[in-house]
Design an enzyme around this catalytic site. Structure first.
Site, short mmCIF file in Angstrom:
data_model
loop_
_atom_site.label_atom_id
_atom_site.label_comp_id
_atom_site.label_asym_id
_atom_site.label_seq_id
_atom_site.Cartn_x
_atom_site.Cartn_y
_atom_site.Cartn_z
N GLU A 261 0.82 -1.20 0.00
CA GLU A 261 0.00 0.00 0.00
C GLU A 261 0.86 1.26 0.00
O GLU A 261 0.52 2.25 -0.65
CB GLU A 261 -0.97 0.00 1.19
CG GLU A 261 -2.04 -1.08 1.11
CD GLU A 261 -2.97 -0.90 -0.08
OE1 GLU A 261 -3.05 0.21 -0.63
OE2 GLU A 261 -3.62 -1.89 -0.48
N TYR B 224 -6.76 6.47 3.69
CA TYR B 224 -6.92 5.37 2.73
C TYR B 224 -6.07 4.16 3.13
O TYR B 224 -6.58 3.02 3.19
CB TYR B 224 -6.55 5.80 1.31
CG TYR B 224 -6.37 4.57 0.44
CD1 TYR B 224 -7.49 3.89 -0.03
CD2 TYR B 224 -5.11 4.06 0.18
CE1 TYR B 224 -7.34 2.72 -0.77
CE2 TYR B 224 -4.95 2.89 -0.55
CZ TYR B 224 -6.07 2.23 -1.03
OH TYR B 224 -5.93 1.07 -1.73
N ASP C 103 -10.38 4.77 -2.94
CA ASP C 103 -9.31 5.42 -3.70
C ASP C 103 -9.92 6.10 -4.91
O ASP C 103 -11.15 6.16 -5.07
CB ASP C 103 -8.23 4.41 -4.09
CG ASP C 103 -8.70 3.40 -5.13
OD1 ASP C 103 -9.91 3.38 -5.46
OD2 ASP C 103 -7.85 2.63 -5.62
N CYS D 123 -13.69 0.46 -15.63
CA CYS D 123 -14.30 1.80 -15.51
C CYS D 123 -13.21 2.85 -15.37
O CYS D 123 -13.13 3.56 -14.37
CB CYS D 123 -15.25 1.83 -14.31
SG CYS D 123 -16.31 3.28 -14.24
N CYS E 57 -17.34 -0.06 -21.10
CA CYS E 57 -18.67 -0.29 -20.53
C CYS E 57 -19.28 -1.62 -20.95
O CYS E 57 -20.02 -2.25 -20.18
CB CYS E 57 -19.60 0.87 -20.91
SG CYS E 57 -19.11 2.46 -20.18
N CYS F 222 -18.43 -4.33 -18.53
CA CYS F 222 -18.68 -4.04 -17.12
C CYS F 222 -19.80 -4.92 -16.56
O CYS F 222 -20.88 -5.02 -17.16
CB CYS F 222 -19.04 -2.56 -16.95
SG CYS F 222 -19.35 -2.09 -15.23
N CYS G 186 -25.88 0.56 -14.22
CA CYS G 186 -25.06 1.77 -14.05
C CYS G 186 -25.88 3.02 -14.41
O CYS G 186 -26.36 3.16 -15.53
CB CYS G 186 -23.82 1.68 -14.93
SG CYS G 186 -22.83 3.20 -14.94
#
Length: 312
Positions: A48, A131, A149, A203, A210, A213, A219
């Site tokens: 991280e 975060y 994020d 995305c 799309c 997705c 959506c």
């Protein structure tokens, strides 16, 4: 709270949405080494730190060697800052390496070499913000906390709110948005990882795929015809010719030398602009990323002082 799910407000619909995303993730998940089952909380924390403002592709060559060399906080703390900065390599924003070293030292000394599992405690450690604390709590300890994020904010803005981009960050609003989407506690961590993955590989900001997705039929942005952003597009950050590049060049010289170097050697790293080079060097000194010895030479912090020009 407003109808955050835009037509999917019931718990049943929320779970169905999670099922769609998790089913997709089962087949689309990238095999990232820090997601392996035997990875420790400390090693997840290291990933991280490295992933802050840095693409996955640049972290992949560095992380495995790092955790093999320093698998625990105490092992990291025992290394010098010079060693840590050398191992950090080209990841950029090298102050993160120093903060990681400081974080390791605190965990080793104050937490018996065990990464805390509490978000509030994690946020008190060097280099750990909101975060990163939530990411460690979720991915290392499977806690049902919202992990937000840039990718997650974009997915929520589009799929939930019907907006082309996420707009100005708001920790309170963003955490509430994602917390409302989390499924049951047993699946929350994996759902968070799936949400991030969706934003990273499907995305995306510039060219969303799309048709691929798993949320394409629900959506809000797609159902609204995928309206474009109305404000000015944020320009890409420039790197070439900036002080960041000069700082990187100067650090390259220091990382490549096991002994302290002269100012003349540093000058060769950026001969085109002496004023900019001096400004970059002063900023590195101010940030604690470089130290100047009593003889006028320069070195990484914590580098062995028992060196001499004769040992070159």
């Amino acid at each position: 709270m407003p109808d955050i799910l835009h037509g999917f407000g019931s718990q049943r619909s929320m779970n169905l949405r999670a099922d769609d995303l998790l089913s997709w993730f089962a087949g689309a998940e990238r095999e990232l080494p820090w997601r392996a089952g035997d990875v420790t909380p400390w090693q997840i924390l290291v990933s991280e730190f490295m992933l802050q403002q840095t693409p996955v592709a640049r972290v992949l060559p560095i992380w495995p060697d790092w955790v093999a060399r320093w698998p625990t906080p105490s092992a990291t703390a025992a290394a010098s800052q010079a060693e840590v900065l050398r191992a950090w390599g080209k990841l950029g924003y090298p102050r993160r390496a120093i903060r990681l070293h400081e974080c390791a030292t605190v965990i080793a000394q104050d937490f018996a070499d065990v990464v805390p599992d509490d978000v509030e405690v994690l946020q008190q450690l060097p280099g750990i913000g909101s975060y990163t604390a939530r990411a460690v709590a979720s991915f290392a300890y499977r806690q049902p906390v919202p992990v937000v994020d840039t990718n997650v904010r974009r997915v929520v803005a589009r799929a939930v709110h019907g907006q082309p981009d996420a707009g100005t960050p708001s920790a309170r609003r963003d955490h509430a948005d994602v917390e409302a989407l989390l499924p049951d506690a047993d699946r929350a961590a994996r759902f968070s990882a799936a949400l991030m993955e969706l934003g990273a590989i499907v995305c995306t900001a510039r060219s969303p795929r799309c048709d691929s997705c798993p949320l394409k039929h629900s959506c809000s942005w797609r159902l609204a015809g995928s309206p474009p952003a109305t404000g000015p597009r944020r320009p890409a950050q420039r790197y070439a010719g900036t002080d960041r590049q000069v700082r990187g060049r100067l650090l390259d010289v220091l990382r490549d030398n096991v002994v302290a170097v002269t100012r003349a050697e540093l000058d060769l790293a950026w001969p085109v602009d002496a004023v900019q080079r001096e400004r970059a060097l002063n900023s590195l000194l101010s940030d604690g990323l470089v130290e100047q010895r009593s003889d006028g030479r320069f070195a990484l912090p914590g580098q062995d002082r028992n060196d001499s020009t004769a040992s070159r």
